[in-house]
Design a protein around this motif. Structure first.
Motif, PDB file in Angstrom:
ATOM      1  N   MET A 146     -26.201  33.962  -9.190  1.00 33.78           N
ATOM      2  CA  MET A 146     -24.886  34.586  -9.019  1.00 33.78           C
ATOM      3  C   MET A 146     -23.798  33.764  -9.692  1.00 33.78           C
ATOM      4  SD  MET A 146     -23.048  35.718  -5.471  1.00 33.78           S
ATOM      5  CE  MET A 146     -22.893  34.019  -4.948  1.00 33.78           C
ATOM      6  N   ASN A 147     -23.904  32.440  -9.629  1.00 38.92           N
ATOM      7  CA  ASN A 147     -22.929  31.558 -10.285  1.00 38.92           C
ATOM      8  C   ASN A 147     -22.982  31.737 -11.788  1.00 38.92           C
ATOM      9  OD1 ASN A 147     -21.077  29.520 -10.801  1.00 38.92           O
ATOM     10  ND2 ASN A 147     -22.554  27.846 -10.458  1.00 38.92           N
ATOM     11  N   LYS A 148     -24.178  31.837 -12.327  1.00 36.49           N
ATOM     12  CA  LYS A 148     -24.334  32.013 -13.772  1.00 36.49           C
ATOM     13  C   LYS A 148     -23.743  33.333 -14.233  1.00 36.49           C
ATOM     14  CE  LYS A 148     -27.950  32.105 -17.287  1.00 36.49           C
ATOM     15  NZ  LYS A 148     -29.411  32.028 -17.544  1.00 36.49           N
ATOM     16  N   ASN A 149     -23.960  34.352 -13.481  1.00 36.65           N
ATOM     17  CA  ASN A 149     -23.425  35.672 -13.848  1.00 36.65           C
ATOM     18  C   ASN A 149     -21.896  35.693 -13.799  1.00 36.65           C
ATOM     19  OD1 ASN A 149     -26.003  36.666 -14.246  1.00 36.65           O
ATOM     20  ND2 ASN A 149     -26.196  37.411 -12.113  1.00 36.65           N
ATOM     21  N   MET A 150     -21.333  35.045 -12.794  1.00 38.69           N
ATOM     22  CA  MET A 150     -19.877  35.025 -12.658  1.00 38.69           C
ATOM     23  C   MET A 150     -19.243  34.224 -13.783  1.00 38.69           C
ATOM     24  SD  MET A 150     -19.465  34.656  -8.542  1.00 38.69           S
ATOM     25  CE  MET A 150     -17.676  34.761  -8.637  1.00 38.69           C
ATOM     26  N   LYS A 151     -19.914  33.165 -14.259  1.00 39.60           N
ATOM     27  CA  LYS A 151     -19.392  32.412 -15.400  1.00 39.60           C
ATOM     28  C   LYS A 151     -19.367  33.259 -16.646  1.00 39.60           C
ATOM     29  CE  LYS A 151     -20.630  27.698 -13.991  1.00 39.60           C
ATOM     30  NZ  LYS A 151     -21.462  26.522 -14.333  1.00 39.60           N
ATOM     31  N   GLU A 152     -20.409  34.024 -16.871  1.00 37.93           N
ATOM     32  CA  GLU A 152     -20.459  34.874 -18.062  1.00 37.93           C
ATOM     33  C   GLU A 152     -19.379  35.935 -18.018  1.00 37.93           C
ATOM     34  OE1 GLU A 152     -24.373  36.373 -18.206  1.00 37.93           O
ATOM     35  OE2 GLU A 152     -25.308  34.458 -18.795  1.00 37.93           O
ATOM     36  N   VAL A 153     -19.106  36.472 -16.865  1.00 41.55           N
ATOM     37  CA  VAL A 153     -18.060  37.499 -16.738  1.00 41.55           C
ATOM     38  C   VAL A 153     -16.688  36.890 -17.003  1.00 41.55           C
ATOM     39  CG1 VAL A 153     -16.924  39.049 -15.100  1.00 41.55           C
ATOM     40  CG2 VAL A 153     -19.411  38.940 -15.195  1.00 41.55           C
ATOM     41  N   ALA A 154     -16.486  35.667 -16.519  1.00 41.45           N
ATOM     42  CA  ALA A 154     -15.192  35.012 -16.712  1.00 41.45           C
ATOM     43  C   ALA A 154     -14.944  34.673 -18.181  1.00 41.45           C
ATOM     44  CB  ALA A 154     -15.132  33.749 -15.868  1.00 41.45           C
ATOM     45  N   ASP A 207     -11.875  28.843 -16.060  1.00 42.57           N
ATOM     46  CA  ASP A 207     -13.171  28.582 -15.390  1.00 42.57           C
ATOM     47  C   ASP A 207     -12.938  28.181 -13.936  1.00 42.57           C
ATOM     48  OD1 ASP A 207     -15.840  28.422 -15.051  1.00 42.57           O
ATOM     49  OD2 ASP A 207     -16.119  26.540 -16.186  1.00 42.57           O
ATOM     50  N   VAL A 260     -13.963  29.861 -11.336  1.00 43.34           N
ATOM     51  CA  VAL A 260     -15.167  30.081 -10.561  1.00 43.34           C
ATOM     52  C   VAL A 260     -16.081  28.873 -10.569  1.00 43.34           C
ATOM     53  CG1 VAL A 260     -17.240  31.539 -10.308  1.00 43.34           C
ATOM     54  CG2 VAL A 260     -15.060  32.555 -10.955  1.00 43.34           C
ATOM     55  N   ASP A 261     -16.066  28.215 -11.792  1.00 43.44           N
ATOM     56  CA  ASP A 261     -16.873  27.025 -11.905  1.00 43.44           C
ATOM     57  C   ASP A 261     -16.365  25.886 -11.013  1.00 43.44           C
ATOM     58  OD1 ASP A 261     -18.965  25.577 -12.789  1.00 43.44           O
ATOM     59  OD2 ASP A 261     -18.021  24.979 -14.718  1.00 43.44           O
TER      60      ASP A 261
END
Length: 302
Positions: free
Chosen positions: A281-289, A296, A298-299
């Motif tokens: 989920m963290n990886k997906n949210m980074k790509e969306v951002a 960043d 979310v990161d």
């Protein structure tokens, strides 16, 4: 004195009638006893000790319905010890049966069968045995009784009034004395004959069949004392208590092993899957951002 006069004498007739009646009574009852003992032996000899547990109901029904042995069997049955078993549940909930005592594997009795199946219960109690035992005494007693009775009557008939009557009465006295002596002879002789006949008949018709019945009952039902059986139960109880104590003492270690095994097999894979999902989920949210050109944040959040 002719034989007709002897056998028509009332005291001698009484002795002979008593003797013949006693012989007939003895023979009739001993034949009855012999018949029932043979029937009892023929039935009980069909069973073996090994199949007694499975065919006990058959024995119980026949014994209870036979009036000759029903009362004795009812008392004897109260002394029987059956091979009891307990049900134990296995791993797969299947039932297994374990004997209560390791030595009581069949039907046993706490009292010797001869205590119930003996002369008194199977022979002498079935008729008036005391009468047969008193017959020799009665016959012997008839001898002096009728002898002195005849002598007393003969002396009472002596007439000394004239010489002719004196001679006639003395002749009658001698004749009565002879009959009186013969009464004693018949009485004692018939008593001896009856005792001999009764003993031989009892041995052949009653004692031998009874011995066979006692022997087979002793072989069919083993004798075990109540104290021995209770000792066996105590020993089995101690063994079971020891097993339970060992189980209780080992229960904490088994519980610890089971808990560790449960955590390792169930909880750890669940946590690994949960962490893997959060990372995805963290990886997906980074790509969306990145695609939206945002910061960043979310990161920083994770």
């Amino acid at each position: 004195m002719n034989l007709l006069h002897i056998f028509t004498d009332i005291p001698i007739l009484i002795v002979l009638f008593t003797f013949l009646f006693s012989i007939a009574y003895c023979t009739k009852n001993y034949l009855y006893i012999s018949k029932n003992l043979k029937v009892f032996y023929a039935f009980i000899s069909r069973f073996k000790k090994t199949d007694l547990n499975f065919r006990f109901k058959e024995i119980d029904e026949w014994m209870s319905m036979n009036p000759y042995v029903s009362a004795i069997w009812l008392e004897f049955k109260n002394t029987l010890v059956f091979s009891e078993s307990v049900a134990l549940k296995g791993k797969n909930n299947d039932l297994t049966y374990k004997e209560v005592s390791s030595t009581v594997q069949n039907i046993q009795t706490t009292v010797d069968p001869i205590y119930f199946f003996n002369d008194e219960s199977l022979i002498t109690s079935k008729f008036n045995y005391k009468f047969l035992q008193s017959v020799p005494t009665i016959l012997t007693g008839f001898g002096p009784l009728f002898t002195f009775l005849n002598i007393a009557i003969a002396f009472g008939k002596i007439d000394f009034s004239t010489q002719e009557r004196t001679i006639s009465s003395v002749a009658g006295l001698m004749s009565s004395m002879q009959v009186a002596a013969l009464v004693s002879v018949f009485a004692v002789g018939s008593s001896l004959i009856f005792m001999t006949f009764e003993r031989i008949t009892f041995q052949n018709l009653c004692r031998r069949p009874l011995s066979a019945c006692e022997d087979i009952m002793g072989k069919l039902f083993d004798n075990i004392s109540s104290e021995k059986f209770l000792l066996e139960l105590l020993k089995e109880t101690k063994i079971q208590n020891n097993s339970i104590s060992n189980l209780i003492s080992a229960m904490p270690n088994q519980f610890k092993v089971a808990l560790n095994s449960g955590i390792a097999s169930n909880l750890v894979p669940y946590l690994e899957n949960l962490i893997f999902g959060i990372n995805q989920m963290n990886k997906n949210m980074k790509e969306v951002a990145k695609k939206s050109g945002g910061s960043d944040e979310v990161d920083e959040l994770f």
